[in-house]
Motif scaffolding. Sequence first.
Motif, PDB file in Angstrom:
ATOM      1  N   ALA A 300      -7.049   3.040  -1.913  1.00 47.94           N
ATOM      2  CA  ALA A 300      -5.587   2.881  -1.810  1.00 47.94           C
ATOM      3  C   ALA A 300      -4.911   3.513  -3.016  1.00 47.94           C
ATOM      4  N   CYS A 301      -3.594   3.401  -3.063  1.00 48.87           N
ATOM      5  CA  CYS A 301      -2.784   3.888  -4.192  1.00 48.87           C
ATOM      6  C   CYS A 301      -1.862   2.769  -4.685  1.00 48.87           C
ATOM      7  N   GLY A 302      -1.449   2.867  -5.937  1.00 51.00           N
ATOM      8  CA  GLY A 302      -0.400   1.994  -6.479  1.00 51.00           C
ATOM      9  C   GLY A 302      -0.750   0.519  -6.365  1.00 51.00           C
ATOM     10  N   SER A 303       0.232  -0.268  -5.959  1.00 50.08           N
ATOM     11  CA  SER A 303       0.015  -1.711  -5.825  1.00 50.08           C
ATOM     12  C   SER A 303      -1.098  -2.009  -4.837  1.00 50.08           C
ATOM     13  N   SER A 304      -1.154  -1.221  -3.776  1.00 49.77           N
ATOM     14  CA  SER A 304      -2.205  -1.454  -2.771  1.00 49.77           C
ATOM     15  C   SER A 304      -3.589  -1.301  -3.405  1.00 49.77           C
ATOM     16  N   TYR A 305      -3.679  -0.409  -4.380  1.00 55.31           N
ATOM     17  CA  TYR A 305      -4.944  -0.241  -5.111  1.00 55.31           C
ATOM     18  C   TYR A 305      -5.258  -1.517  -5.902  1.00 55.31           C
ATOM     19  N   VAL A 347      -6.000   0.507   2.349  1.00 56.99           N
ATOM     20  CA  VAL A 347      -4.942  -0.492   2.257  1.00 56.99           C
ATOM     21  C   VAL A 347      -3.627   0.222   1.940  1.00 56.99           C
ATOM     22  N   SER A 348      -2.625  -0.018   2.767  1.00 51.28           N
ATOM     23  CA  SER A 348      -1.354   0.685   2.566  1.00 51.28           C
ATOM     24  C   SER A 348      -0.226  -0.075   3.234  1.00 51.28           C
ATOM     25  N   GLN A 349       0.795  -0.335   2.480  1.00 61.41           N
ATOM     26  CA  GLN A 349       1.975  -0.975   3.050  1.00 61.41           C
ATOM     27  C   GLN A 349       2.578  -0.083   4.128  1.00 61.41           C
ATOM     28  N   SER A 350       2.844   1.171   3.771  1.00 70.15           N
ATOM     29  CA  SER A 350       3.544   2.074   4.692  1.00 70.15           C
ATOM     30  C   SER A 350       2.636   2.602   5.793  1.00 70.15           C
ATOM     31  N   GLY A 351       1.348   2.745   5.470  1.00 72.43           N
ATOM     32  CA  GLY A 351       0.426   3.390   6.411  1.00 72.43           C
ATOM     33  C   GLY A 351       0.635   4.893   6.480  1.00 72.43           C
ATOM     34  N   GLU A 352       1.433   5.434   5.558  1.00 70.48           N
ATOM     35  CA  GLU A 352       1.747   6.865   5.593  1.00 70.48           C
ATOM     36  C   GLU A 352       1.363   7.587   4.306  1.00 70.48           C
ATOM     37  N   THR A 353       0.924   6.873   3.296  1.00 70.08           N
ATOM     38  CA  THR A 353       0.674   7.504   1.997  1.00 70.08           C
ATOM     39  C   THR A 353      -0.310   8.673   2.161  1.00 70.08           C
ATOM     40  N   THR A 354       0.135   9.847   1.766  1.00 73.99           N
ATOM     41  CA  THR A 354      -0.635  11.065   2.045  1.00 73.99           C
ATOM     42  C   THR A 354      -2.065  10.997   1.526  1.00 73.99           C
ATOM     43  N   GLY A 398      12.846  -2.931  -0.378  1.00 74.33           N
ATOM     44  CA  GLY A 398      12.781  -2.664  -1.819  1.00 74.33           C
ATOM     45  C   GLY A 398      11.625  -1.711  -2.096  1.00 74.33           C
ATOM     46  N   VAL A 399      11.875  -0.717  -2.937  1.00 78.68           N
ATOM     47  CA  VAL A 399      10.812   0.254  -3.215  1.00 78.68           C
ATOM     48  C   VAL A 399       9.617  -0.424  -3.891  1.00 78.68           C
ATOM     49  N   ALA A 400       9.907  -1.388  -4.746  1.00 76.41           N
ATOM     50  CA  ALA A 400       8.802  -2.101  -5.402  1.00 76.41           C
ATOM     51  C   ALA A 400       8.214  -3.101  -4.411  1.00 76.41           C
ATOM     52  N   SER A 401       6.953  -2.945  -4.152  1.00 72.11           N
ATOM     53  CA  SER A 401       6.309  -3.789  -3.134  1.00 72.11           C
ATOM     54  C   SER A 401       6.141  -5.216  -3.645  1.00 72.11           C
ATOM     55  N   THR A 402       6.497  -6.179  -2.822  1.00 75.54           N
ATOM     56  CA  THR A 402       6.316  -7.593  -3.194  1.00 75.54           C
ATOM     57  C   THR A 402       5.607  -8.332  -2.063  1.00 75.54           C
ATOM     58  N   LEU A 485       2.990  -2.840 -13.538  1.00 77.09           N
ATOM     59  CA  LEU A 485       3.535  -1.800 -12.654  1.00 77.09           C
ATOM     60  C   LEU A 485       4.937  -2.181 -12.173  1.00 77.09           C
ATOM     61  N   LYS A 486       5.093  -3.447 -11.772  1.00 77.60           N
ATOM     62  CA  LYS A 486       6.415  -3.889 -11.296  1.00 77.60           C
ATOM     63  C   LYS A 486       7.457  -3.702 -12.397  1.00 77.60           C
ATOM     64  N   LEU A 487       7.087  -4.103 -13.622  1.00 77.90           N
ATOM     65  CA  LEU A 487       8.046  -4.004 -14.726  1.00 77.90           C
ATOM     66  C   LEU A 487       8.420  -2.544 -14.983  1.00 77.90           C
ATOM     67  N   LYS A 488       7.419  -1.676 -15.009  1.00 75.61           N
ATOM     68  CA  LYS A 488       7.677  -0.238 -15.224  1.00 75.61           C
ATOM     69  C   LYS A 488       8.607   0.294 -14.133  1.00 75.61           C
ATOM     70  N   GLU A 489       8.248  -0.015 -12.888  1.00 78.57           N
ATOM     71  CA  GLU A 489       8.947   0.594 -11.748  1.00 78.57           C
ATOM     72  C   GLU A 489      10.435   0.287 -11.756  1.00 78.57           C
ATOM     73  N   ILE A 490      10.775  -0.975 -11.984  1.00 78.56           N
ATOM     74  CA  ILE A 490      12.180  -1.309 -11.758  1.00 78.56           C
ATOM     75  C   ILE A 490      12.994  -1.498 -13.033  1.00 78.56           C
TER      76      ILE A 490
HETATM   77  O1  M6R Z   1       2.535   2.426   1.233  1.00 85.12           O
HETATM   78  P1  M6R Z   1       1.405   2.267   0.268  1.00 85.12           P
HETATM   79  O2  M6R Z   1       0.978   0.850   0.104  1.00 85.12           O
HETATM   80  O3  M6R Z   1       0.231   3.147   0.624  1.00 85.12           O
HETATM   81  O4  M6R Z   1       1.959   2.779  -1.102  1.00 85.12           O
HETATM   82  C1  M6R Z   1       1.164   2.881  -2.230  1.00 85.12           C
HETATM   83  C2  M6R Z   1       2.014   2.954  -3.473  1.00 85.12           C
HETATM   84  O5  M6R Z   1       2.848   4.078  -3.429  1.00 85.12           O
HETATM   85  C3  M6R Z   1       2.873   1.713  -3.651  1.00 85.12           C
HETATM   86  O6  M6R Z   1       2.105   0.556  -3.689  1.00 85.12           O
HETATM   87  C4  M6R Z   1       3.701   1.808  -4.938  1.00 85.12           C
HETATM   88  O7  M6R Z   1       2.867   1.696  -6.045  1.00 85.12           O
HETATM   89  C5  M6R Z   1       4.794   0.753  -4.903  1.00 85.12           C
HETATM   90  N1  M6R Z   1       6.023   1.326  -5.351  1.00 85.12           N
HETATM   91  C6  M6R Z   1       4.460  -0.461  -5.692  1.00 85.12           C
HETATM   92  O8  M6R Z   1       5.532  -1.287  -5.909  1.00 85.12           O
END
Ligand code: M6R
Length: 609
Positions: A300-305, A347-354, A398-402, A485-490
């Motif tokens: 995964a990437c980001g928070s999903s990672y 693992v991906s919230q969007s299911g689209e992360t390249t 919200g862009v920051a995943s919760t 990560l959350k603190l950095k992002e927002i």
């Molecule tokens: O949609 P995804 O879960 O695949 O996205 C992965 C990351 O881009 C995502 O988690 C990103 O780190 C968020 N902005 C976290 O808040």
Amino acid sequence: MCGIIGILSNKEVGNSLIDGLSRLEYRGYDSAGIATINQNTINRCRAAGKLQALKDLVEKNPLSGSVGIGHTRWATHGSPTKRNAHPHATDRVAVVHNGIIENYQILKEALISQEVAFQSETDTEVVVHLIEQELQLGKSIEIAVVESIAKLEGAFALAIIFKDNPDILIGTRRGSPLVLGIKEDELFLGSDAWSLAPWTQKICYLEEGDTVIMCRGSNFTYKIYDANNQLVNRDIKQLNLATGAASKGGYSHFMLKEIFEQPQTLSDTLLSLVDEHNKTIRNELPIDFTNKNLRIRLIACGSSYYACLMAKYWFEKTARILCEVDLASEFRYRDPVLNSDDTCLFVSQSGETTDTLAALNLAKNMGCLTVAIVNVPESSMARSAHQHILTMAGPEIGVASTKAFTSQLMVLNVLSLYAASARKIIDNHTIAEHITELLHIPNFISQVLQNISEFDQLGQRLSQARDALFIGRGTNYPVALEGALKLKEISYIHAEAYAAGELKHGPIALVDSATPLIAIAPNDSWFEKTASNIQEVATRGAPVFVLTDNQEFNVKSCEFRSIYLPKAGTVANCFIYTCAVQCIAYYTALHKGTDVDQPRNLAKSVTVE
Ligand code: M6R
């Protein structure tokens, strides 16, 4: 990331294009534009900044036409200016693009050598000129598009309109998502189905390499060609998506609303996987964990990672399965060792992360079972993986995943329990106890949120900091990573997280009176060790803020504050402390005055690598 809308209609499309773009705003963008064809001319309107700037312009100078394309741009090549905003156009053709044309430099040089003048710094502009050249050679629209995109390397979804033929709209995709929306008297293109939902829920998900030619004649028709230019039929789905504009429901930000939705979303996710009365796991999970050679790869990437990092502790401790965790962007390019006994979870919230999608396709091609854990049922990953499991978080704006992040944790935890049960490592009684702990989590989260003012105060204090450190041990370490990560992002505060035991191996050199430490320190089996690490930092003059359920804990420091959280088990703590760090980030950003829901430079759906 960039969002695309295309409309072929009998009605004026200018305002509808902007309306469609407003449903793509959540993806993150920094400029926007639309183009229509009217009276044999391409009309364009573009603006840097938020969609409102474009709306204001269009209100003053409406764009007429019944075919058009629209775009929200997340800048990659060239700064977020009007000049670089899409649509890009020549006299005869206009294009919007999501993705990156990787060989654009070579193509651009070749075009410049043929005296083509470029108007922007974007990679996209080569596409319009390539199509224009083919049209100038007298080729048909279809051939001009097919021959032009054959020259492109990289990822793209494109929507294209033509001055000389206002009855045609073309969409094509490779790597980036694009859907076709179908109505009797209108056809649409969109980066996702949600953007089209108020107009039509009859959706066709274009497949990799597909090109759709949409035509307006006495009625509206379309043809889809696959990557080999063969005419194909694609399934049409009748969706049932909510059409109302996403609302903040009285909260000041989507992020806060989504934090508060977690008791519900966690409950929904859990109950989709377990029977709350029998305290058993529903036997519908798509992985056979009984294979003794099975290895789990979590990617995964980001928070999903970070959700995957947390799951590694669970799979290894509870189910005794070797589990490796990878960043998708690294995994896909490092020639990983995979075999057919490997089960790869994406693992991906969007299911689209390249990157995650590409890693999924790689693992699939190498013969592994691929399972996507996603929040969007019709997303590319859900459709590409052999199996998928849904997190039931609902749309996250919200862009920051919760709430999507905590729902991922819930799915992964139940999956580890299911694995342990399938391998007969734990008995039914232990499973029931574990499920009971999970069932209490929504209630614990509600308790955390009842004392939200404490996070408000801490946020006010942290908003003055330039840097911050987060620490935790065991499963508290991924929580620390997520907090940083959350603190950095927002809030744009520089924050780093370390496994507490790692501090002495370098990061402790960062400690000073201007760098607050936020310690994730529930009174668990790791507590005593973490407490010593906190002491070491306090001794060196750092302000210390501890999230804990241990009322006795205290250290001498220039500044010390504890936030007490509910007493719970180790698994429930992962959720409780995650909720706490989300609140800290939220209030810090609020006090700093940053854009909580759409932080600078970030996108909700990362569709370029
Ligand atoms: O949609 P995804 O879960 O695949 O996205 C992965 C990351 O881009 C995502 O988690 C990103 O780190 C968020 N902005 C976290 O808040």
